[in-house]
Design an enzyme around this catalytic site. Structure first.
Site, PDB file in Angstrom:
ATOM      1  CB  CYS A 142       6.091  -1.189   7.787  1.00  0.00           C
ATOM      2  SG  CYS A 142       5.377  -2.245   6.622  1.00  0.00           S
ATOM      3  CE1 TYR A 196      -3.664  -2.529   0.135  1.00  0.00           C
ATOM      4  CE2 TYR A 196      -4.007  -1.503   2.437  1.00  0.00           C
ATOM      5  CZ  TYR A 196      -4.404  -2.458   1.307  1.00  0.00           C
ATOM      6  OH  TYR A 196      -5.615  -3.270   1.176  1.00  0.00           O
ATOM      7  CB  CYS A 213      -1.768  -1.728   7.019  1.00  0.00           C
ATOM      8  SG  CYS A 213      -1.168  -0.942   5.510  1.00  0.00           S
TER       9      CYS A 213
END
Length: 259
Positions: free
Chosen positions: A183, A42, A73
């Site tokens: 992340c 993403y 996320c």
């Protein structure tokens, strides 16, 4: 409602680092995990694309009856969680880089943050960074190429090692003593990072904090499952099920779902 599952979604398999922490802390909770590996990463997508993907994942989890949703996320959290909270009644837990603990604990007054472009360029990240960066040098690096390698199962590869050496060298030059992983894919790099980095550098991720926050939200809403039977764990991916199962050491079976 208490027996309904916790929903978790990520741009692939990285959020399993959060899944494992939640499953360990809340072993009697049913969980549905969505790995949107088809659209990973993403981090290099536009804010609008990230929002639309987050809406898609959210509505799938709501339709499956999830009582709370963990946006596992960093990029989706920083770009979409405000919208999700305003437009859905389900409680949401998001992920942010652990800048605060690193900033409070650093003795060299220099910390490193390794994250995606989508996270580092978001307004939420900059608000958090500005809040805790007074008197602190923050060395930010975009982990370009890391997520695709993890999604391909190439965590302990020469290519990964070379990327990490490149991204961490400016941090070492700036005398960091904390490295923040921004992340949810990146905790899988800790064994390799531990070999690469000097021993005094501490690595921080948000996994346990997110699990504790999930428990707290469930307690506040009186949604903790009191049943002590073995809960149902459902893992869905829109790509290769083998990689998702491998990352979890084949403890759980994954199902292909075209979402």
């Amino acid at each position: 409602m208490c027996k309904e599952p916790i929903g978790i979604f990520d741009s692939g398999i990285g959020g399993t680092s959060i899944f494992k922490e939640i499953n360990t802390l809340l072993p009697y909770e049913a969980i549905i995990y969505l790995a949107d590996s088809k659209n990973a990463p993403y981090g290099n997508k536009s804010a609008e694309d990230i929002l639309q993907l987050s809406i898609k994942n959210t509505e799938l989890l709501i339709n499956k009856g999830c009582k709370v949703i963990v946006v596992a996320c960093n990029t989706a959290t920083t770009n979409a969680i405000d919208y999700l909270r305003k437009n859905y009644n389900t409680p949401f837990i998001g992920i942010e880089p652990a800048i605060k603990p690193a900033s409070l604990k650093t003795t060299t007054k220099s910390i490193g943050i390794l994250a995606t472009k989508g996270t580092l360029s978001s307004s939420l990240f900059h608000e958090t960074s500005n809040l805790y960066s007074k008197g602190i040098t923050i060395i930010e690096r975009i982990g370009e190429g890391i997520v695709p390698l993890i999604e391909a199962g190439k965590i302990d590869s020469d290519e990964m090692r070379n990327l990490l050496l490149t991204y961490t060298q400016p941090m070492l030059d700036a005398n960091i003593d904390y490295l923040v992983l921004g992340c949810t894919h990146y905790p899988y790099l800790i064994p390799l990072l531990t070999k690469i980095l000097p021993q005094h550098i501490k690595i921080i991720d948000s996994g346990l904090a997110v699990a504790k926050q999930t428990k707290s939200i469930l307690e506040q809403a009186c949604l903790l499952n009191k049943d002590r039977s073995i809960p149902k764990i459902e893992l869905y991916t829109n790509k290769d099920t083998t990689i998702l199962e491998n990352i979890l050491n084949h403890k759980f079976k994954a199902t292909f779902l075209d979402f």
